[in-house]
Motif scaffolding. Sequence first.
Motif, short mmCIF file in Angstrom:
data_model
loop_
_atom_site.label_atom_id
_atom_site.label_comp_id
_atom_site.label_asym_id
_atom_site.label_seq_id
_atom_site.Cartn_x
_atom_site.Cartn_y
_atom_site.Cartn_z
N ALA A 1 30.41 38.77 -1.53
CA ALA A 1 30.04 40.18 -1.69
C ALA A 1 30.28 40.93 -0.37
O ALA A 1 30.72 42.08 -0.36
N MET B 1 32.84 48.12 -5.02
CA MET B 1 31.68 47.22 -5.06
C MET B 1 30.48 47.92 -5.69
O MET B 1 29.77 47.34 -6.51
N ARG B 2 30.26 49.15 -5.31
CA ARG B 2 29.11 49.86 -5.86
C ARG B 2 29.32 50.15 -7.34
O ARG B 2 28.39 50.04 -8.14
N ALA B 3 30.54 50.51 -7.70
CA ALA B 3 30.82 50.81 -9.11
C ALA B 3 30.60 49.56 -9.97
O ALA B 3 30.27 49.66 -11.15
N MET B 4 30.78 48.39 -9.38
CA MET B 4 30.60 47.16 -10.15
C MET B 4 29.14 46.71 -10.17
O MET B 4 28.78 45.80 -10.91
N GLY B 5 28.31 47.31 -9.32
CA GLY B 5 26.89 47.00 -9.38
C GLY B 5 26.32 46.31 -8.15
O GLY B 5 25.21 45.79 -8.20
N PHE B 6 27.06 46.28 -7.06
CA PHE B 6 26.53 45.65 -5.84
C PHE B 6 25.76 46.66 -5.01
O PHE B 6 26.27 47.74 -4.70
N ALA B 7 24.55 46.28 -4.62
CA ALA B 7 23.75 47.12 -3.72
C ALA B 7 24.27 46.88 -2.31
O ALA B 7 23.74 46.07 -1.56
N THR B 8 25.33 47.60 -1.96
CA THR B 8 26.05 47.27 -0.72
C THR B 8 25.23 47.48 0.54
O THR B 8 25.41 46.78 1.52
N ARG C 1 22.09 46.90 0.91
CA ARG C 1 21.25 45.72 1.09
C ARG C 1 22.07 44.52 1.54
O ARG C 1 21.60 43.68 2.31
N VAL C 2 23.30 44.44 1.05
CA VAL C 2 24.19 43.37 1.50
C VAL C 2 24.42 43.51 3.00
O VAL C 2 24.34 42.54 3.76
#
Lengths: 252, 321
Positions: free
Chosen positions: B194, B205-212, B214-215
């Motif tokens: 990620a 990444m955000r569009a796919m659902g990753f809380a970037t 927080r990553v």
Amino acid sequence: MSLLRVENLNKAYGSLVVTKDVNLEIAPGERHVIIGPNGAGKTSLIHQIGGQTRPDAGRILIDGVEVTRLDPERRAQAGLARTFQKNTLFQRLSVFENVRLGAQARFGSTFNLTTPARALPHINERTQAALTRMGLEKLAAETLANLSYGDQRQVEVAAALAGDPKLLLLDEPTSGLSPAETRAMIEVIKGLPRRMGLLVIEHDMEVVFSIADRITVLYYGAVLASGPPAEVAANARVREVYLGAGLADAAH
Amino acid sequence: MNPRVFEMRAAGRPDDPAKWLAALALAIVVPVFFAGSYALGLMTETLIFAIAAMSLDLLMGYGGLVSFGHAAFFGLGAYGTVLIAVKLGISAWISALCGVGIATLGAAAIGYFCVRMTGVAFLMLTLAFAQLIFSGAVKWRAIGGSDGIGGLVKPALFNSSLADPLAMYLFTLSVFALALFAMRRLVESQFGHALVGMRENETRMRAMGFATRRVRWLAFILAGFFAGIAGALYALYNGFISPDALSWGMSGMLLLMVVLGGAGSLVGPAIGAGVFLLMKHFVSSHTQHWLLVVGIIFVGCVMFFRQGVWGMLARRGGSAT
Ligand SMILES: Nc1ncnc2c1ncn2[C@@H]1O[C@H](COP(=O)(O)OP(=O)(O)O)[C@@H](O)[C@H]1O
Ligand SMILES: [Mg+2]
């Protein structure tokens, strides 16, 4: 309850109004197509539904839950997936990884620090299934940047499908595709499971009428007409905008 | 440049365990012949800075986040270790653990703000926070001010003590091996993937659902944790700490080690640390213009081999990374 509900949405960039009092509703499993001339505000509308852009006013609800102020990642977690009109992918990563991350986003645990990402059968299977659906199996190991534009368009869709969304937004999925690739894309879209609601922006009238349950026409940011394909094709104002250009013929 | 390299590094590849065992055996056996010498100290120092450089590589190479304030966490780990041991008079082992904890908490606090940014804004903000801590350490007399503070009693290790250079080296080597293993595991995990995805395209990444965000935050905390380990080792090794360890010069040195060795490969920055320290020890004894030489090397790296020493070796060897 509708899968997607857009209420009185408004958005302007300075004096340029890109979304004007837009109301839109998509029932579960419905395939809805948005058409309209270039610059009508179709992409802007998708950006607002996806969370990439904040509307000035109005509400957006997914499955009855208001998401108007939520970040894109929260909407994706709620079952929304999208593709971009302009390819927005991981150019330096493999095709497999481009799609795998889409599966990981929904079905993995991103804050797991120890399990190797490549060793998760359920994620790999979903990735493989999405690649197969788009006919990309043979390109899985290829670096994305080495793919043709058309193949990259397919990866956009595969990555969105890997998350098994409830609602899928496709922004001009056939733009830049060859006629053969376009036909293949139509077949893929028509073959998507019916549990998935679709909102597709499309220019190609053949594509529009072969997939749409309902059509919405955007014109200068506002909804000009919305309804079943035959009704929209017969609409006098729509015919005016399109100068009757093949719209009515394509409907038959 | 071969674009595949970017992912191969991130995704890792099947390793030949024999190679790693051989490297480890060599690292254990060779120093026995140097025991007590200057070279052994240099090797210990290299391993310590290798851990710090690898921790920065997590952010830089994998996360695409160039921090110019990473010395803050190295320094917090080192100061924490010395201060707690000296002021509270407790075992240096326990104070070292506390030092690592302080560095990690510091990274959590500072990272909370920094991860709202990316690119140059991120770089400037990390620098600003690190400078804040640096000037605090310089001004605060109770912790030694600009003179620093010493007096850490080297703790015992089995029948020996860390005061024995060979024991210190072997202990550092063990920590290095563990840290390398842990960080490799990390970059191959879902989290590591990620992190790389975020580096490549955050919108997607955000569009796919990753809380970037927080990553990014967790990456920042983990990088601070490992830098804190390096700092604690540094304190155990020197028994003394001064604000130099918190300075932007230290942050810059870590950056240079990463670039020199090749970002995004972990092993590369570790080698970068070794090459850098070797050069420093030899060049600085011949010329006063050490910093000029560093500058030229840096420009050379950026212009001619962007993948660093490790990237070059890997290409020569015919395998990516
Ligand atoms: N971020 C932005 N800032 C200013 N104007 C924008 C921005 N995004 C889009 N526009 C303008 O809004 C109008 C609608 O764009 P868009 O939604 O992309 O139309 P469509 O997708 O229907 O072709 C265009 O005139 C475009 O130039
Ligand atoms: Mg558009």
